[in-house]
Design an enzyme around this catalytic site. Structure first.
Site, PDB file in Angstrom:
ATOM      1  N   ASP A 193       0.865  -1.183   0.000  1.00 40.75           N
ATOM      2  CA  ASP A 193       0.000   0.000   0.000  1.00 40.75           C
ATOM      3  C   ASP A 193       0.903   1.236   0.000  1.00 40.75           C
ATOM      4  O   ASP A 193       1.838   1.340   0.794  1.00 40.75           O
ATOM      5  CB  ASP A 193      -0.894  -0.001   1.246  1.00 40.75           C
ATOM      6  CG  ASP A 193      -2.019   1.017   1.147  1.00 40.75           C
ATOM      7  OD1 ASP A 193      -3.179   0.607   1.181  1.00 40.75           O
ATOM      8  OD2 ASP A 193      -1.712   2.231   1.049  1.00 40.75           O
ATOM      9  N   ILE A 194       0.624   2.164  -0.896  1.00 41.07           N
ATOM     10  CA  ILE A 194       1.506   3.324  -1.052  1.00 41.07           C
ATOM     11  C   ILE A 194       1.334   4.357   0.074  1.00 41.07           C
ATOM     12  O   ILE A 194       2.216   5.188   0.301  1.00 41.07           O
ATOM     13  CB  ILE A 194       1.284   3.959  -2.448  1.00 41.07           C
ATOM     14  CG1 ILE A 194       2.522   4.696  -2.918  1.00 41.07           C
ATOM     15  CG2 ILE A 194       0.090   4.876  -2.463  1.00 41.07           C
ATOM     16  CD1 ILE A 194       2.432   5.178  -4.350  1.00 41.07           C
TER      17      ILE A 194
ATOM     18  N   GLN B  93     -14.420   2.953   1.350  1.00 42.41           N
ATOM     19  CA  GLN B  93     -13.682   2.477   0.170  1.00 42.41           C
ATOM     20  C   GLN B  93     -13.327   3.670  -0.717  1.00 42.41           C
ATOM     21  O   GLN B  93     -14.168   4.535  -0.985  1.00 42.41           O
ATOM     22  CB  GLN B  93     -14.532   1.469  -0.632  1.00 42.41           C
ATOM     23  CG  GLN B  93     -13.767   0.841  -1.796  1.00 42.41           C
ATOM     24  CD  GLN B  93     -14.564  -0.245  -2.541  1.00 42.41           C
ATOM     25  OE1 GLN B  93     -15.766  -0.445  -2.274  1.00 42.41           O
ATOM     26  NE2 GLN B  93     -13.911  -0.927  -3.456  1.00 42.41           N
TER      27      GLN B  93
ATOM     28  N   HIS C 149     -10.286  -5.215  -2.877  1.00 42.90           N
ATOM     29  CA  HIS C 149      -8.959  -5.434  -2.296  1.00 42.90           C
ATOM     30  C   HIS C 149      -9.054  -5.740  -0.814  1.00 42.90           C
ATOM     31  O   HIS C 149      -9.983  -5.313  -0.140  1.00 42.90           O
ATOM     32  CB  HIS C 149      -8.037  -4.225  -2.521  1.00 42.90           C
ATOM     33  CG  HIS C 149      -8.620  -2.938  -2.046  1.00 42.90           C
ATOM     34  ND1 HIS C 149      -9.521  -2.225  -2.794  1.00 42.90           N
ATOM     35  CD2 HIS C 149      -8.439  -2.226  -0.917  1.00 42.90           C
ATOM     36  CE1 HIS C 149      -9.877  -1.130  -2.143  1.00 42.90           C
ATOM     37  NE2 HIS C 149      -9.233  -1.106  -0.980  1.00 42.90           N
ATOM     38  N   PHE C 150      -8.044  -6.479  -0.350  1.00 37.10           N
ATOM     39  CA  PHE C 150      -7.927  -6.834   1.061  1.00 37.10           C
ATOM     40  C   PHE C 150      -6.671  -6.177   1.602  1.00 37.10           C
ATOM     41  O   PHE C 150      -5.605  -6.273   0.995  1.00 37.10           O
ATOM     42  CB  PHE C 150      -7.839  -8.356   1.220  1.00 37.10           C
ATOM     43  CG  PHE C 150      -9.125  -9.039   0.833  1.00 37.10           C
ATOM     44  CD1 PHE C 150     -10.085  -9.324   1.789  1.00 37.10           C
ATOM     45  CD2 PHE C 150      -9.380  -9.347  -0.493  1.00 37.10           C
ATOM     46  CE1 PHE C 150     -11.286  -9.921   1.422  1.00 37.10           C
ATOM     47  CE2 PHE C 150     -10.575  -9.944  -0.864  1.00 37.10           C
ATOM     48  CZ  PHE C 150     -11.540 -10.231   0.096  1.00 37.10           C
ATOM     49  N   HIS C 151      -6.825  -5.506   2.750  1.00 41.91           N
ATOM     50  CA  HIS C 151      -5.682  -4.899   3.437  1.00 41.91           C
ATOM     51  C   HIS C 151      -5.119  -5.932   4.410  1.00 41.91           C
ATOM     52  O   HIS C 151      -5.872  -6.542   5.172  1.00 41.91           O
ATOM     53  CB  HIS C 151      -6.131  -3.700   4.274  1.00 41.91           C
ATOM     54  CG  HIS C 151      -6.743  -2.580   3.487  1.00 41.91           C
ATOM     55  ND1 HIS C 151      -6.047  -1.444   3.148  1.00 41.91           N
ATOM     56  CD2 HIS C 151      -7.991  -2.403   2.984  1.00 41.91           C
ATOM     57  CE1 HIS C 151      -6.852  -0.608   2.487  1.00 41.91           C
ATOM     58  NE2 HIS C 151      -8.029  -1.170   2.370  1.00 41.91           N
TER      59      HIS C 151
HETATM   60  P1  5GP Z   1      -9.728   1.580   0.392  1.00 39.50           P
HETATM   61  O1  5GP Z   1      -9.905   2.932   0.971  1.00 39.50           O
HETATM   62  O2  5GP Z   1     -10.381   1.552  -0.967  1.00 39.50           O
HETATM   63  O3  5GP Z   1     -10.131   0.428   1.267  1.00 39.50           O
HETATM   64  O4  5GP Z   1      -8.182   1.367   0.213  1.00 39.50           O
HETATM   65  C1  5GP Z   1      -7.462   1.853  -0.850  1.00 39.50           C
HETATM   66  C2  5GP Z   1      -6.018   1.748  -0.448  1.00 39.50           C
HETATM   67  O5  5GP Z   1      -5.256   1.946  -1.611  1.00 39.50           O
HETATM   68  C3  5GP Z   1      -5.592   2.790   0.579  1.00 39.50           C
HETATM   69  O6  5GP Z   1      -5.034   2.149   1.705  1.00 39.50           O
HETATM   70  C4  5GP Z   1      -4.562   3.614  -0.181  1.00 39.50           C
HETATM   71  O7  5GP Z   1      -3.481   3.991   0.631  1.00 39.50           O
HETATM   72  C5  5GP Z   1      -4.122   2.690  -1.289  1.00 39.50           C
HETATM   73  N1  5GP Z   1      -3.716   3.338  -2.523  1.00 39.50           N
HETATM   74  C6  5GP Z   1      -4.313   4.417  -3.123  1.00 39.50           C
HETATM   75  N2  5GP Z   1      -3.687   4.710  -4.282  1.00 39.50           N
HETATM   76  C7  5GP Z   1      -2.673   3.805  -4.413  1.00 39.50           C
HETATM   77  C8  5GP Z   1      -1.674   3.606  -5.419  1.00 39.50           C
HETATM   78  O8  5GP Z   1      -1.566   4.323  -6.410  1.00 39.50           O
HETATM   79  N3  5GP Z   1      -0.808   2.574  -5.229  1.00 39.50           N
HETATM   80  C9  5GP Z   1      -0.894   1.756  -4.120  1.00 39.50           C
HETATM   81  N4  5GP Z   1       0.012   0.773  -4.033  1.00 39.50           N
HETATM   82  N5  5GP Z   1      -1.816   1.921  -3.156  1.00 39.50           N
HETATM   83  C10 5GP Z   1      -2.707   2.929  -3.309  1.00 39.50           C
END
Ligand code: 5GP
Length: 139
Positions: A33-34, A96, A102-104
């Site tokens: 995660d970035i 989200q 996706h899974f963290h």
């Molecule tokens: P969500 O909020 O949808 O559950 O999680 C999205 C995740 O993607 C967040 O933890 C965020 O830090 C990560 N993320 C957002 N943009 C990028 C990217 O360009 N590359 C990577 N590797 N992670 C990303």
């Protein structure tokens, strides 16, 4: 909402956006995660167009969860973490922000040393080092 393949995870799957990859097979991809909430924060995504848990084919979900389990074990070992948290958000109302399932995977230690979700971009060299550390623990 229809799946929109302009999302950044679809770009990573196409090779149009970079990622610090940890593992992949025919079904799923794992990468750092970035904007990590903790060191070692890793994401696992299916290589199929699904926005969330409710619109993924069960067989693909099963294959993706196998990768979650495999990579989670490697993250736990690489970070010597007593706990691992798996998180998965469905819909903007749930927080989200990227609309590809996706899974963290997040190492957890005692206490509340945990950053807010998707806030600060991490140093690339640090992420590259973490991805190597996790890869070294995979079978
Ligand atoms: P969500 O909020 O949808 O559950 O999680 C999205 C995740 O993607 C967040 O933890 C965020 O830090 C990560 N993320 C957002 N943009 C990028 C990217 O360009 N590359 C990577 N590797 N992670 C990303």
């Amino acid at each position: 909402m229809a799946y929109n393949d302009a999302n950044v995870f679809a770009q990573i799957l196409r090779g149009d956006a970079p990622a610090f990859k940890v593992y992949e097979n025919d079904f799923a991809l794992a990468f750092m995660d970035i904007m990590p909430q903790v060191d070692g924060h890793t994401l696992v995504i299916p290589k199929y167009t699904a926005e969330n848990l409710h619109d993924v084919a069960p067989e693909i979900l099963g294959e993706t969860m196998k990768v979650v389990q495999l990579v989670s074990g490697a993250v736990k070992s690489a970070f010597d973490a007593p706990g691992i948290m798996i998180a998965q958000l469905n819909g903007a109302a749930a927080g989200q922000t990227v609309f590809h399932l996706h899974f963290h995977i997040m190492p957890r230690f005692d206490g509340l040393d945990f950053k807010l979700h998707a806030r600060e971009v991490e140093d690339g060299e640090k992420l590259a080092g973490f991805s190597e550390r996790i890869r070294a623990k995979l079978p």
